[in-house]
Motif scaffolding. Structure first.
Motif, mmCIF file in Angstrom:
data_model
loop_
_atom_site.group_PDB
_atom_site.id
_atom_site.type_symbol
_atom_site.label_atom_id
_atom_site.label_comp_id
_atom_site.label_asym_id
_atom_site.label_seq_id
_atom_site.Cartn_x
_atom_site.Cartn_y
_atom_site.Cartn_z
ATOM 1 N N ILE A 1 5.549 -17.970 39.634
ATOM 2 C CA ILE A 1 4.181 -18.478 39.445
ATOM 3 C C ILE A 1 3.534 -17.772 38.272
ATOM 4 O O ILE A 1 3.839 -16.610 37.989
ATOM 5 C CB ILE A 1 3.341 -18.283 40.738
ATOM 6 C CG1 ILE A 1 2.031 -19.073 40.673
ATOM 7 C CG2 ILE A 1 3.063 -16.805 41.000
ATOM 8 C CD1 ILE A 1 1.340 -19.216 42.035
ATOM 9 N N GLN A 2 2.673 -18.494 37.570
ATOM 10 C CA GLN A 2 1.931 -17.899 36.450
ATOM 11 C C GLN A 2 0.579 -18.584 36.346
ATOM 12 O O GLN A 2 0.470 -19.769 36.695
ATOM 13 C CB GLN A 2 2.735 -18.074 35.154
ATOM 14 C CG GLN A 2 2.131 -17.434 33.925
ATOM 15 C CD GLN A 2 2.105 -15.927 34.014
ATOM 16 O OE1 GLN A 2 1.442 -15.371 34.881
ATOM 17 N NE2 GLN A 2 2.805 -15.267 33.126
ATOM 18 N N PHE A 3 -0.443 -17.828 35.909
ATOM 19 C CA PHE A 3 -1.781 -18.397 35.747
ATOM 20 C C PHE A 3 -2.093 -18.540 34.258
ATOM 21 O O PHE A 3 -1.646 -17.717 33.449
ATOM 22 C CB PHE A 3 -2.860 -17.490 36.344
ATOM 23 C CG PHE A 3 -2.759 -17.292 37.836
ATOM 24 C CD1 PHE A 3 -1.862 -18.038 38.596
ATOM 25 C CD2 PHE A 3 -3.566 -16.372 38.490
ATOM 26 C CE1 PHE A 3 -1.773 -17.854 39.967
ATOM 27 C CE2 PHE A 3 -3.487 -16.171 39.848
ATOM 28 C CZ PHE A 3 -2.578 -16.914 40.594
ATOM 29 N N ASN A 4 -2.896 -19.530 33.943
ATOM 30 C CA ASN A 4 -3.447 -19.603 32.592
ATOM 31 C C ASN A 4 -4.562 -18.550 32.468
ATOM 32 O O ASN A 4 -5.076 -18.053 33.477
ATOM 33 C CB ASN A 4 -4.033 -20.999 32.345
ATOM 34 C CG ASN A 4 -4.237 -21.277 30.869
ATOM 35 O OD1 ASN A 4 -3.952 -20.424 30.032
ATOM 36 N ND2 ASN A 4 -4.721 -22.464 30.547
ATOM 37 N N ARG A 5 -4.935 -18.219 31.242
ATOM 38 C CA ARG A 5 -6.077 -17.324 31.046
ATOM 39 C C ARG A 5 -7.290 -17.930 31.732
ATOM 40 O O ARG A 5 -7.472 -19.149 31.704
ATOM 41 C CB ARG A 5 -6.361 -17.160 29.545
ATOM 42 C CG ARG A 5 -5.251 -16.395 28.837
ATOM 43 C CD ARG A 5 -5.573 -16.176 27.386
ATOM 44 N NE ARG A 5 -5.484 -17.417 26.624
ATOM 45 C CZ ARG A 5 -5.849 -17.532 25.358
ATOM 46 N NH1 ARG A 5 -6.342 -16.504 24.721
ATOM 47 N NH2 ARG A 5 -5.725 -18.683 24.713
ATOM 48 N N ASN A 6 -8.120 -17.111 32.360
ATOM 49 C CA ASN A 6 -9.254 -17.642 33.114
ATOM 50 C C ASN A 6 -10.461 -16.726 32.972
ATOM 51 O O ASN A 6 -10.378 -15.653 32.381
ATOM 52 C CB ASN A 6 -8.863 -17.832 34.589
ATOM 53 C CG ASN A 6 -8.282 -16.567 35.194
ATOM 54 O OD1 ASN A 6 -9.018 -15.658 35.570
ATOM 55 N ND2 ASN A 6 -6.949 -16.481 35.243
ATOM 56 N N SER A 7 -11.584 -17.170 33.539
ATOM 57 C CA SER A 7 -12.870 -16.507 33.265
ATOM 58 C C SER A 7 -12.919 -15.050 33.697
ATOM 59 O O SER A 7 -13.621 -14.243 33.086
ATOM 60 C CB SER A 7 -14.003 -17.262 33.967
ATOM 61 O OG SER A 7 -13.993 -18.613 33.594
ATOM 62 N N PHE A 8 -12.194 -14.693 34.759
ATOM 63 C CA PHE A 8 -12.320 -13.322 35.264
ATOM 64 C C PHE A 8 -10.997 -12.555 35.228
ATOM 65 O O PHE A 8 -10.842 -11.542 35.895
ATOM 66 C CB PHE A 8 -12.894 -13.347 36.692
ATOM 67 C CG PHE A 8 -14.299 -13.879 36.738
ATOM 68 C CD1 PHE A 8 -15.390 -13.061 36.455
ATOM 69 C CD2 PHE A 8 -14.541 -15.207 37.006
ATOM 70 C CE1 PHE A 8 -16.678 -13.558 36.459
ATOM 71 C CE2 PHE A 8 -15.831 -15.720 37.021
ATOM 72 C CZ PHE A 8 -16.906 -14.888 36.746
ATOM 73 N N GLY A 9 -10.035 -13.050 34.476
ATOM 74 C CA GLY A 9 -8.793 -12.296 34.282
ATOM 75 C C GLY A 9 -7.898 -12.252 35.513
ATOM 76 O O GLY A 9 -7.103 -11.322 35.671
#
Length: 948
Positions: free
Chosen positions: A766-774
């Motif tokens: 799993i991986q997250f995109n860059r987002n508002s709160f890191g």
């Protein structure tokens, strides 16, 4: 004969002979022997076996012999600590010698011997030397304290040497003062928070007095120390500048640069309308110009510093353009640096002069320099609008020379000029197209392709030109391939009937025949766009481009401020902060210019009872949103190994059946694929941010801390139920339900994964995109067993908040990529912002009151929470379960007013006033925050928790 004879011997087995000579009764023979020992040591021979014999030679009145023995000791004491103790008595005795040179020599050598056993014996002699009647001994002892501190910091503090050093700043001898300042600065560097150099106007006065009389290196230490002082007002700042200005005429360039650093810093505090301010600007130019007449290496250092100064205050050197003109015999590194400064100083007044000079440079023989000169002409066009036409005609003249590398650079910069001045100079395109065949560098080819694609409607044979590039598509660099793909898609959107075959050809080459993931993904996006909605494709691909900025290569302002504070050091040559290249345990302090910290942000943290400590905490509210699609497609799906856990949320379902499937549609700007299915636990945030209300908070907060707020025990924490994040039909049979929870300060993403396909699923990541709160996974997704058909498995993924940050819309949106052995699937979900509320978010009452007043009224947002049937105490308890803390409660005319605070993981504080009227199911909530974009999400959280 000189001492070089000692280095020419090639005798073997001489240790025994040297031993005999060292024990000789004749002083002269003894000295000769020690010289031979030092010579052997210098060329790398091991003469440590002679340690006891050399130490025996210490007890002598001959200063030269003593120095040689001390030199030997410094070199071998570490490898022979037990033997080195034999020398301690002699050191102690030498520290009381009537000759001050010997006293200083003894204390200096003891400081250089880094052996713990000897260190404790050094304290008494050092204490005496610090108070010695001779200034030479005192100045040597001052430096020795810094050396001793490096070996054993605790010992120095216990023995009170730091206080003695501070006293030496008031010494009558300027060299003692300079060395004391140097020692304290050195110690302070390794202990940034120690506040050793407690600078006040009296100390500053003493330092300025010593400045006129000490040696050049002493002056540098004092000036560097002055640069760390913050004057009380502009009068003190002017007074210091007046006393430092004479250093600008010093012969040593290091002193000049240190003086410039002090003046640049203190100028920030001077009003610009002050007469002295103008005088100071004029005084700064001549010394900087003088530095450019030194040897090339010094010129380069001066130019790197001038580059920073010109970015901060171009007015200092605006009349000195000619000194930056390149000389024929300048080394290339000086030429390039001068060129850069010329561009920075270019203005309407001097542009004719600059252009004539640059055109001359473009005919030089040095290829690198010619390239930079051609680029510089383009930068002039972008910076000084009035000169653009002249720059373009100069570039066309250069293209006519048909010199290959000149033509290529000219085409690259003309592309930038087109971006800056659209629809102005397109008449030159025909000339550019004539040179198409001569382009062999990727950057020039990419620039030319961009021009052809961008202005395809003006070029009759655009399709033929692009087709000629397409013939060797696989041999081109990635930069050219990407540009060619985009250019042909632009051409197709402008001339669809004539270029259908061409666009299919390039999409096929990019998606099927290419191994490059960037190229392949861009091809897929274009293909999907063109096949589903050509109108949307036109809006995306042919969107109006923003004008490029005038100075794309300026140093970022906060970094520039820090570098100005490091003028005259390596940081100013590298143009990097010290923390970027200084390794080791020493604390590197981040410095800022005095005036520009402006707006009085020198506030303490809330814990110290100061009002606006919270402003410190509002550092990075979320950078702006970039190319989300590009980011998500380029995710690295290898298991991550970083920090803590996540938030719960209903989510936007955006799964993708394949790489071009519905999962990407919502990213491409529409509801092309799955509709957002919002979970029951947490409502979708409204698209529009509420208007700010300027009405002040009623009821007067001033008496807030005179009244107690009844806050009972918190209830169980609210956790939203799991909702479908990724439906099976969009993910080749993989269904994911999920939510976010916060337990004991750890955020977790809890998921149910179900295999509704016919084949086994393995290798999950799993991986997250860059987002508002890191938010980022704190570890890999732990699914250790294969997921068989019709089987479900639960997984809890701990999250950290130290990932890359980028502002999302809405703010709490999280874009996720899940990979297994079948494919990569994308979806997005929204986490309740309460997952980010930390456990230490309760603010002191006085701090709350002062902070509420300090946050501007325009940052206040008011909302209504309807159909809520809790009393104020129940509401307070419920909110405390998600770390919203009630600080005080007041009752005014039957209306309960709860004053609450919460703190997000990135340090942003949110303050709230919740009004609850008995019998009225509608609550009013006012939120204040230094980052007002957070208020909408916080309100939704209040509503969800109170109505659940």
């Amino acid at each position: 004969m000189t001492d070089s004879k000692y280095f020419t011997t090639t005798k073997k087995g001489e240790i025994f002979e040297l031993k005999a000579e060292l024990n000789s009764d004749k002083k002269e023979k003894k000295k000769e022997a020690v010289k031979k020992v030092i010579a052997s040591m210098t060329v790398g021979k091991d003469v440590s076996a002679l340690f006891p014999d050399v130490v025996n030679c210490m007890q002598t009145d001959n200063l030269e012999l003593k120095k040689l023995v001390y030199l030997y000791l410094m070199n071998y004491a570490k490898s022979q600590p037990d033997m080195a103790i034999m020398a301690v008595n002699t050191f102690v005795k030498d520290c009381e010698d009537p000759n001050p040179l010997i006293r200083a020599l003894a204390v200096r050598t003891m400081g250089c011997i880094r052996v713990d056993k000897i260190t404790e014996y050094l304290c008494e002699p050092l204490r005496k030397c610090l108070k010695d009647e001779d200034p030479y001994v005192r100045k040597t002892a001052a430096v020795c304290v810094a050396k001793l501190h490096d070996i054993n910091a605790q010992l120095v503090e216990d023995q009170g040497f730091l206080d003695t050093l501070k006293d030496l700043i008031s010494d009558s001898n300027p060299m003692v003062v300079a060395n004391a300042v140097a020692a304290l600065s050195e110690i302070a560097e390794s202990h940034p928070n120690s506040n050793l150099l407690d600078l006040n106007p009296q100390t500053i006065n003493k330092l300025l007095t010593a400045l006129n009389e000490c040696t050049e290196w002493g002056q540098i230490f004092i000036l560097d120390c002055l640069a760390n002082y913050t004057p009380r007002d502009d009068r003190e700042s002017q007074s210091i500048c007046e006393r430092v200005t004479p250093r600008l005429s010093h012969a040593n360039s290091a002193v000049v640069l240190s003086a410039v650093k002090v003046l640049m810093k203190f100028m920030e505090m001077l009003p610009k309308d002050l007469d002295y301010y103008g005088t100071l600007l004029k005084k700064l130019a001549p010394p900087l110009v003088t530095l450019l007449s030194a040897e090339p290496e010094l010129q380069y250092v001066a130019l790197r510093n001038i580059n920073l100064i010109v970015q901060r205050r171009p007015e200092i050197l605006k009349h000195e353009m000619k000194v930056f003109f390149v000389k024929y015999n300048d080394p290339i590194y000086v030429k390039l640096e001068k060129l850069d400064i010329m561009i920075r100083l270019a203005s309407q007044a001097n542009i004719a002069q600059v252009l004539a000079e640059l055109k001359e440079y473009a005919t030089e023989v040095d290829v690198d320099f010619v390239r930079k000169a051609v680029r510089a002409i383009g930068r002039c066009a972008i910076k000084v609008e009035q000169s653009a036409e002249r720059c373009v005609s100069t570039l066309l003249d250069l293209i006519q020379t048909k010199v290959n590398y000149v033509v290529q650079e000219a085409i690259v910069v003309i592309k930038d000029i087109f971006r800056k001045y659209p629809n102005k100079y397109e008449s030159v395109i025909a000339t550019l197209c004539e040179n198409l065949d001569s382009l062999d560098e990727p950057e020039a080819r990419a620039a030319m392709i961009w021009i052809v694609g961008e202005y395809a409607e003006r070029i009759d044979n655009a399709d033929e030109l692009l087709e000629s590039f397409l013939e060797g598509f696989h041999d081109e660099s990635t930069q050219v391939q990407l540009q060619l793909l985009t250019a042909i898609v632009k051409l197709f959107l402008k001339k669809p009937t004539e270029t259908q075959e061409l666009v299919q050809q390039v999409l096929s080459l990019a998606t099927q025949d290419s191994d490059n993931p960037d190229l392949r993904d861009r091809g897929y996006i274009y293909w999907r766009l063109l096949s589903t909605d050509p109108v949307a494709a036109k809006e995306v691909v042919l969107a109006e481009k923003p004008l490029i900025s005038e100075e794309t290569d300026l140093i970022e302002p906060t970094l520039l401020e820090e570098l100005i504070c490091h003028i005259g050091t390596l940081a100013s040559v590298y143009h990097k902060p010290p923390s970027a290249f200084v390794e080791g345990s020493r604390g590197v302090q981040h410095k800022r210019l005095t005036g520009s910290a402006g707006s009085g942000e020198s506030v303490e943290s809330p814990d110290n009872g100061s009002a606006a400590g919270v402003t410190e905490a509002a550092p990075a509210v979320i950078p702006s949103q970039g190319d989300l699609l590009g980011d998500l497609l380029n995710l690295d799906l290898t298991p991550t190994t970083t920090g803590p856990p996540p938030p719960t949320s209903s989510g936007m379902q955006m799964g993708g059946m394949d790489l071009l499937g519905g999962g990407l549609d919502s990213l491409l700007g529409g509801d092309l694929g799955g509709n957002p299915a919002m979970g029951t636990g947490f409502g979708a945030p409204p698209a529009v941010m509420p208007a700010s209300f300027n009405a002040p908070v009623s009821g007067g907060l001033d008496d807030l801390f005179d009244l107690g707020g009844g806050v009972g025990m918190p209830m169980g924490a609210f956790n939203p139920p799991k909702t479908v994040w990724l439906p099976a039909m969009k993910a080749k049979g993989l269904e994911i339900l999920g939510t976010f929870v916060r337990r004991a300060g750890v955020i977790q993403m809890e998921m149910n994964l179900t295999n509704k396909a016919m084949s086994v699923m393995t290798d999950f990541a799993i991986q997250f995109n860059r987002n508002s709160f890191g938010l980022a996974p704190a570890g890999p997704l732990q699914i250790l067993t294969p997921l068989s058909p019709n089987q479900s498995i639960e997984a809890a993924l701990p999250l950290s908040t130290v990932g890359p940050v980028m502002k999302m819309e809405p703010l709490n949106n999280l874009q996720v990529a899940v990979k297994n052995n079948i494919d990569v699937f994308y979806f997005s979900c929204q986490y309740p912002i309460s997952m980010l509320f930390v456990e230490d978010g309760k603010m002191e009452r006085q701090v709350f009151l002062a902070t509420w007043k300090d946050i501007p009224n325009e940052n206040e947002a008011q909302f209504q929470i309807k159909d809520c049937h809790l009393n104020s105490d129940a509401a307070s308890n419920k909110l405390q379960s998600i770390n919203i803390f009630t600080i005080a409660k007041r009752t005014v005319e039957g209306q309960d007013m709860l004053y609450q605070s919460m703190k997000l993981t990135n340090g942003i504080w949110v303050l709230a006033e919740l009004r609850v009227q008995a019998g009225n199911p509608n609550y009013t909530i006012s939120l204040k925050c230094r980052a007002p974009e957070v208020s909408q999400c916080v309100f939704q959280n209040y509503e969800t928790v109170l109505k659940n």
